[in-house]
Design a protein around this motif. Structure first.
Motif, PDB file in Angstrom:
ATOM      1  N   SER A 104      -4.272   3.295  -4.912  1.00 25.53           N
ATOM      2  CA  SER A 104      -4.968   4.245  -4.045  1.00 25.53           C
ATOM      3  C   SER A 104      -4.825   3.842  -2.590  1.00 25.53           C
ATOM      4  O   SER A 104      -4.738   4.708  -1.698  1.00 25.53           O
ATOM      5  CB  SER A 104      -6.448   4.343  -4.433  1.00 25.53           C
ATOM      6  N   ALA A 105      -4.761   2.529  -2.311  1.00 27.05           N
ATOM      7  CA  ALA A 105      -4.535   2.073  -0.936  1.00 27.05           C
ATOM      8  C   ALA A 105      -3.147   2.481  -0.455  1.00 27.05           C
ATOM      9  O   ALA A 105      -2.964   2.918   0.690  1.00 27.05           O
ATOM     10  CB  ALA A 105      -4.701   0.561  -0.853  1.00 27.05           C
ATOM     11  N   LEU A 106      -2.150   2.359  -1.317  1.00 25.94           N
ATOM     12  CA  LEU A 106      -0.782   2.750  -0.961  1.00 25.94           C
ATOM     13  C   LEU A 106      -0.694   4.247  -0.664  1.00 25.94           C
ATOM     14  O   LEU A 106      -0.127   4.660   0.359  1.00 25.94           O
ATOM     15  CB  LEU A 106       0.177   2.384  -2.091  1.00 25.94           C
ATOM     16  N   LEU A 107      -1.268   5.052  -1.533  1.00 22.86           N
ATOM     17  CA  LEU A 107      -1.208   6.496  -1.325  1.00 22.86           C
ATOM     18  C   LEU A 107      -1.987   6.898  -0.078  1.00 22.86           C
ATOM     19  O   LEU A 107      -1.561   7.776   0.683  1.00 22.86           O
ATOM     20  CB  LEU A 107      -1.760   7.215  -2.555  1.00 22.86           C
ATOM     21  N   GLY A 108      -3.119   6.252   0.152  1.00 28.53           N
ATOM     22  CA  GLY A 108      -3.879   6.536   1.361  1.00 28.53           C
ATOM     23  C   GLY A 108      -3.108   6.182   2.613  1.00 28.53           C
ATOM     24  O   GLY A 108      -3.137   6.921   3.606  1.00 28.53           O
ATOM     25  N   MET A 109      -2.400   5.059   2.589  1.00 29.66           N
ATOM     26  CA  MET A 109      -1.591   4.666   3.740  1.00 29.66           C
ATOM     27  C   MET A 109      -0.474   5.671   3.993  1.00 29.66           C
ATOM     28  O   MET A 109      -0.212   6.050   5.134  1.00 29.66           O
ATOM     29  CB  MET A 109      -1.019   3.263   3.495  1.00 29.66           C
TER      30      MET A 109
END
Length: 339
Positions: free
Chosen positions: A319-324
């Motif tokens: 989720s951190a990757l997609l948010g970034m």
């Protein structure tokens, strides 16, 4: 007691367009015994970087693609919990490139790991302002773009981990004007109010070329490109003769499933005698000590500021990757793991 298992993220399939949850898995694996010269690191912060999206594709690049059904890699900072290396002791803090897992077996020699000083800055800073993004900003502006005092500088993705440092370094080095683009009103305010940009705009509010012309009516000398696409086209139009472009990234097209057109005005670079140069920060690791000395000094005296977006728990890496990739982070995106 030395741990025997670790959780780590594996890539299962090559994403088509935007990555999906089913393309990845968080798996528990056995930690192998250390060989001579190796260290075991309990990772405390994991880096989330745009370049990771490129490594999910099976294409030839400056770094090999992630192997399917194997652990992903990324920057990490952690504490040594076991060592068979003369160079590292239990309790040392290190930065290395085998992140996206709770525990990493790292070579304690060569480029495997480097010690970091928790007294100079918080450990997470070695993944951002004092890590690869900071070095990218410093080298890209000063070496690749050949920044000179008095230059007018435009930075895209200016609220991100790299862009925010580029703008501040340009200001500290004597830029005549620093302009940034970002994706929200809050980020635009951050660039001007905290980072000292002379002007900033939200690229979602209208054509980039029109907003750049308003922010830099006399043109620009340097463009630091984190985005590509419409931003690069606008910058080519605004650059003075003998302008320079440091081509760092093209996040606007990382998840595209159709070929994206090159800037339609690329021919202007001939008459303007522009220099457009791509670069990869790994070519400049030899400059790390000089970078740490200068940027570390700015941090200590409060001249350079930074932000981080911290996500808790390895289970939230995806989720951190997609948010970034969606631009939801301000500054460096990191995942924090409990000790």
């Amino acid at each position: 007691m030395t741990p025997t298992t670790s959780r780590e993220w594996h890539i299962l399939a090559r994403p088509k367009g935007w990555p999906k949850e089913e393309d990845f898995a968080l798996r528990e694996v056995e930690i192998p015994e250390l060989a001579d010269g190796q260290i075991l690191v309990r990772n405390l912060f994991l880096s989330v970087d745009p370049a990771m999206r490129g490594r999910m594709n099976d294409v030839k690049s400056y770094t090999p693609p992630f192997a399917l059904n194997e652990p992903m890699e990324g920057g990490a900072v952690g504490r040594v919990v076991a060592s068979r290396s003369d160079a590292f002791a239990v309790g040392d803090y290190v930065q290395h490139w085998l992140g996206w897992r709770e525990y990493s077996v790292v070579e304690g020699r060569g480029a495997g790991a480097v010690k970091v000083d928790p007294d100079l800055a918080p450990l997470s800073a070695y993944l951002g302002v004092l890590g690869m993004p900071g070095l990218t900003a410093w080298v890209g502006l000063l070496d690749i773009a050949s920044f000179r005092e008095g230059d007018a500088v435009f930075v895209s993705g200016a609220a991100g981990a790299v862009g925010s440092q580029v703008g501040q370094i340009a200001r500290l080095k004597g830029a005549s004007r620093v302009i940034g683009s970002a994706g929200s009103a809050d980020k635009v305010a951050l660039l001007q109010d905290e980072y000292g940009f002379d002007a900033a705009f939200n690229y979602k509010d209208g054509p980039v070329a029109e907003q750049l012309a308003e922010a830099a009516p006399e043109g620009i000398d340097v463009y630091f490109d984190n985005v590509g696409g419409e931003h690069l086209e606008a910058a080519i139009g605004a650059l003075h003769t003998h302008g320079r472009v440091a081509m760092c990234g093209a996040i606007a097209q990382y998840n595209a499933i159709e070929p994206t057109p090159a800037p339609r005005n690329l021919a202007l670079s001939i008459g303007k005698r522009l220099r457009l140069q791509g670069f990869i920060v790994i070519d400049s690791f030899g400059r790390r000590d000089e970078f740490l000395a200068e940027v570390g000094g700015w941090l200590r005296n409060g001249e350079l500021k930074y932000r981080e977006t911290v996500v808790e728990g390895i289970e939230n890496n995806l989720s951190a990757l997609l948010g970034m990739l969606r631009g939801e982070n301000t500054g460096k995106m990191v995942v924090a793991l409990p000790e």
